[in-house]
Design a protein around this motif. Sequence first.
Motif, PDB file in Angstrom:
ATOM      1  N   ALA A   1       0.850  -1.393   0.033  1.00  0.00           N
ATOM      2  CA  ALA A   1      -0.082  -0.008  -0.035  1.00  0.00           C
ATOM      3  C   ALA A   1       1.009   1.153  -0.002  1.00  0.00           C
ATOM      4  CB  ALA A   1      -0.925  -0.028   1.165  1.00  0.00           C
ATOM      5  N   ARG A   2       2.146   1.235   0.807  1.00  0.00           N
ATOM      6  CA  ARG A   2       2.916   2.220   0.644  1.00  0.00           C
ATOM      7  C   ARG A   2       3.970   2.635  -0.428  1.00  0.00           C
ATOM      8  NH1 ARG A   2       5.891   3.199   6.195  1.00  0.00           N
ATOM      9  NH2 ARG A   2       5.737   5.248   5.442  1.00  0.00           N
ATOM     10  N   LEU A   3       4.397   1.186  -0.716  1.00  0.00           N
ATOM     11  CA  LEU A   3       5.567   1.423  -1.927  1.00  0.00           C
ATOM     12  C   LEU A   3       5.003   1.026  -3.267  1.00  0.00           C
ATOM     13  CD1 LEU A   3       8.121  -1.093  -0.174  1.00  0.00           C
ATOM     14  CD2 LEU A   3       7.876   1.581  -0.211  1.00  0.00           C
ATOM     15  N   GLY A   4       3.813   0.555  -3.274  1.00  0.00           N
ATOM     16  CA  GLY A   4       2.972   0.516  -4.537  1.00  0.00           C
ATOM     17  C   GLY A   4       3.556  -0.551  -5.526  1.00  0.00           C
ATOM     18  N   TYR A   5       4.050  -1.803  -4.952  1.00  0.00           N
ATOM     19  CA  TYR A   5       4.554  -3.010  -5.685  1.00  0.00           C
ATOM     20  C   TYR A   5       4.785  -3.995  -4.730  1.00  0.00           C
ATOM     21  CZ  TYR A   5       9.217  -1.946  -3.776  1.00  0.00           C
ATOM     22  OH  TYR A   5      10.337  -1.579  -3.136  1.00  0.00           O
ATOM     23  N   GLY A   6       4.813  -5.249  -5.247  1.00  0.00           N
ATOM     24  CA  GLY A   6       5.223  -6.476  -4.301  1.00  0.00           C
ATOM     25  C   GLY A   6       4.033  -7.049  -3.462  1.00  0.00           C
ATOM     26  N   VAL A   7       4.292  -8.432  -3.398  1.00  0.00           N
ATOM     27  CA  VAL A   7       3.518  -9.169  -2.360  1.00  0.00           C
ATOM     28  C   VAL A   7       4.174  -9.323  -1.048  1.00  0.00           C
ATOM     29  CG1 VAL A   7       2.005 -11.172  -2.071  1.00  0.00           C
ATOM     30  CG2 VAL A   7       1.947 -10.046  -4.359  1.00  0.00           C
ATOM     31  N   TRP A   8       3.933  -9.232   0.055  1.00  0.00           N
ATOM     32  CA  TRP A   8       4.551  -9.188   1.121  1.00  0.00           C
ATOM     33  C   TRP A   8       3.877 -10.078   2.364  1.00  0.00           C
ATOM     34  CZ3 TRP A   8       8.970  -5.833   1.068  1.00  0.00           C
ATOM     35  CH2 TRP A   8       9.071  -5.007  -0.069  1.00  0.00           C
ATOM     36  N   GLU A   9       4.956 -10.785   3.025  1.00  0.00           N
ATOM     37  CA  GLU A   9       4.257 -11.496   4.461  1.00  0.00           C
ATOM     38  C   GLU A   9       4.921 -10.975   5.434  1.00  0.00           C
ATOM     39  OE1 GLU A   9       5.079 -15.490   3.847  1.00  0.00           O
ATOM     40  OE2 GLU A   9       7.299 -15.594   3.544  1.00  0.00           O
ATOM     41  N   LEU A  10       4.372 -11.045   6.445  1.00  0.00           N
ATOM     42  CA  LEU A  10       4.998 -10.713   7.862  1.00  0.00           C
ATOM     43  C   LEU A  10       5.889 -11.924   8.176  1.00  0.00           C
ATOM     44  CD1 LEU A  10       4.697  -8.099   9.639  1.00  0.00           C
ATOM     45  CD2 LEU A  10       2.962  -9.458  10.971  1.00  0.00           C
ATOM     46  N   ILE A  11       6.990 -11.753   8.633  1.00  0.00           N
ATOM     47  CA  ILE A  11       7.857 -12.838   9.040  1.00  0.00           C
ATOM     48  C   ILE A  11       8.369 -12.342  10.481  1.00  0.00           C
ATOM     49  CG2 ILE A  11       8.357 -13.444   6.803  1.00  0.00           C
ATOM     50  CD1 ILE A  11      11.009 -12.453   7.238  1.00  0.00           C
ATOM     51  N   SER A  12       9.206 -13.368  11.066  1.00  0.00           N
ATOM     52  CA  SER A  12       9.891 -13.153  12.321  1.00  0.00           C
ATOM     53  C   SER A  12       8.908 -12.620  13.437  1.00  0.00           C
ATOM     54  CB  SER A  12      10.986 -12.197  12.031  1.00  0.00           C
ATOM     55  OG  SER A  12      12.030 -12.369  13.262  1.00  0.00           O
TER      56      SER A  12
END
Length: 302
Positions: free
Chosen positions: A197-208
């Motif tokens: 939402a902030r960077l405008g690209y990519g698919v992310w997952e919360l880790i650690s």
Amino acid sequence: MTAYPLTPVRFRAFDKNGQPLIGGQVYAYEAGSTTTEKDTYSDKSMDNFNTYPVILDDTGSASIYISGDYFFQIFDADGNLIEEGDGIADAESIAQNLIDNNSSGSNSIEQRVTDLESARDEHTDQINDLIDDTTDLQEQVKNEVETERDKAIKAAVDAAKTALKEDFEQQLIEVVAITRIKIGDIYITLNPENPSARLGYGVWELISKGKAIVGLSDITSDPSWTKILGGAFGEFQHTLTVPEIPSHSHAVGYSTNTTGSGVINGTASAANGSNPSENTGGGEPHNIVQPSMVFAIWKRIT
């Protein structure tokens, strides 16, 4: 004998709309003929012949000097007849014809003078018309030049702005490509929202989640789990096992009478059996977490 210009300064022709006859063609014939070609000259001394036909330049003009009587036809660049005229002669020929065709006497002289004055006035009118036409043409050319110059300057500025914009956009694309977090890399933030939402690209997952960060180790003496990239180890609370309790001893109190006390030394007294002490401690797990600060740790997966 001397040649004379068709009109003073330079001959200039115009199309039917009053515009300079650019690329026009001037055909010269003997007076009364449209088949017998006659030479014209580009200089007063008659040293240089004009081309046949004479081609008018980009202002619709040419240097045309004549000698004798002519029949002229003027065509545009496409071969369309613009105008024609017969009996056109240079000033000297006109004057000579006046002299040759008139008898002596005061009346003849007066007539010659009148004719010459008329010819002079006609040439003066032609000169004045030419001056007016030249002035108008100069003003028109000036306006066209200024307009074209302004257009050229604007076009050059627009082209430069476009080139700069394109170059900037290309550099921006390259910078963004360089600064973008690659797939598999980490983004750490105190903002809880998904980085897409902030960077405008990519698919992310919360880790650690709930885990501290430990650097990958290549030191031999370090535990094996520190050498596994992406591995996890440790716990929030831990209950010590007997092997993990530091070595220690407990004194066992005893009493032989109402007034004495001491310590039973099994080795020295050769006493058998055991003398348990009283139980202490609750056996609860203890907190082994270091002082910490919580961040959202995201990994780009696509």
